[in-house]
Design a protein around this motif. Sequence first.
Motif, PDB file in Angstrom:
ATOM      1  N   PRO A  33       0.681  -1.227  -0.012  1.00 13.66           N
ATOM      2  CA  PRO A  33       0.019  -0.125   0.211  1.00 13.66           C
ATOM      3  C   PRO A  33       1.043   1.110  -0.039  1.00 13.66           C
ATOM      4  O   PRO A  33       0.323   2.297  -0.356  1.00 13.66           O
ATOM      5  CB  PRO A  33      -0.717  -0.154   1.342  1.00 13.66           C
ATOM      6  CG  PRO A  33      -0.264  -1.237   1.975  1.00 13.66           C
ATOM      7  CD  PRO A  33       0.582  -2.089   1.402  1.00 13.66           C
ATOM      8  N   ASN A  35       3.434   1.609  -1.721  1.00 14.67           N
ATOM      9  CA  ASN A  35       3.931   1.965  -3.231  1.00 14.67           C
ATOM     10  C   ASN A  35       2.660   1.955  -4.210  1.00 14.67           C
ATOM     11  O   ASN A  35       3.098   2.209  -5.598  1.00 14.67           O
ATOM     12  CB  ASN A  35       5.304   1.028  -3.664  1.00 14.67           C
ATOM     13  CG  ASN A  35       6.217   1.247  -2.889  1.00 14.67           C
ATOM     14  OD1 ASN A  35       6.770   2.383  -2.396  1.00 14.67           O
ATOM     15  ND2 ASN A  35       6.881   0.182  -2.415  1.00 14.67           N
ATOM     16  N   THR A  36       1.778   1.388  -3.821  1.00 17.23           N
ATOM     17  CA  THR A  36       0.495   1.256  -4.833  1.00 17.23           C
ATOM     18  C   THR A  36      -0.782   2.085  -4.475  1.00 17.23           C
ATOM     19  O   THR A  36      -1.107   2.040  -3.436  1.00 17.23           O
ATOM     20  CB  THR A  36      -0.150  -0.360  -4.923  1.00 17.23           C
ATOM     21  OG1 THR A  36       1.286  -1.077  -4.867  1.00 17.23           O
ATOM     22  CG2 THR A  36      -0.955  -0.675  -5.796  1.00 17.23           C
ATOM     23  N   GLU A  37      -0.963   3.051  -5.493  1.00 15.31           N
ATOM     24  CA  GLU A  37      -1.925   4.149  -5.184  1.00 15.31           C
ATOM     25  C   GLU A  37      -3.294   3.534  -5.872  1.00 15.31           C
ATOM     26  O   GLU A  37      -4.431   3.970  -5.159  1.00 15.31           O
ATOM     27  CB  GLU A  37      -1.579   5.272  -5.816  1.00 15.31           C
ATOM     28  CG  GLU A  37      -0.402   6.199  -5.211  1.00 15.31           C
ATOM     29  CD  GLU A  37      -0.153   7.300  -6.136  1.00 15.31           C
ATOM     30  OE1 GLU A  37      -1.133   7.995  -6.743  1.00 15.31           O
ATOM     31  OE2 GLU A  37       0.735   7.949  -5.944  1.00 15.31           O
ATOM     32  N   THR A  38      -3.276   2.689  -6.582  1.00 20.30           N
ATOM     33  CA  THR A  38      -4.635   2.412  -7.223  1.00 20.30           C
ATOM     34  C   THR A  38      -4.625   0.921  -7.548  1.00 20.30           C
ATOM     35  O   THR A  38      -3.543   0.417  -7.906  1.00 20.30           O
ATOM     36  CB  THR A  38      -4.749   3.195  -8.551  1.00 20.30           C
ATOM     37  OG1 THR A  38      -4.669   4.520  -8.420  1.00 20.30           O
ATOM     38  CG2 THR A  38      -6.026   2.593  -9.304  1.00 20.30           C
ATOM     39  N   THR A  61      -2.926  -4.637 -10.185  1.00 22.56           N
ATOM     40  CA  THR A  61      -2.221  -3.293 -10.041  1.00 22.56           C
ATOM     41  C   THR A  61      -1.315  -3.268 -11.188  1.00 22.56           C
ATOM     42  O   THR A  61      -0.575  -4.046 -11.730  1.00 22.56           O
ATOM     43  CB  THR A  61      -1.485  -3.201  -8.855  1.00 22.56           C
ATOM     44  OG1 THR A  61      -0.217  -4.117  -8.840  1.00 22.56           O
ATOM     45  CG2 THR A  61      -2.083  -3.256  -7.482  1.00 22.56           C
TER      46      THR A  61
END
Length: 77
Positions: A33, A35-38, A61
């Motif tokens: 979470p 490094n991952t926005e969407t 992702t």
Amino acid sequence: MLQTLKEVLEETLKTAIILKKADSLKFMRMIDPVNTETVLLDIIYNSIDDTTFNVTAKLSTDEMMCFKFQGAFLLLK
């Protein structure tokens, strides 16, 4: 990831649900979470009867598949 699927289904159906069975459940990649926005969640579901419905879902992702699910949920009334 399974909890995310459950919460999205509950919000969509406007009722509480519980996992009945998982015919296929694959965790293929972790989601960080930080490094991952969407994330993209694709869900297909259809009613079997008044309380049970089949679900097929994929969570990805950046076009990398992270999670696949095929199974059934029960509506809690």
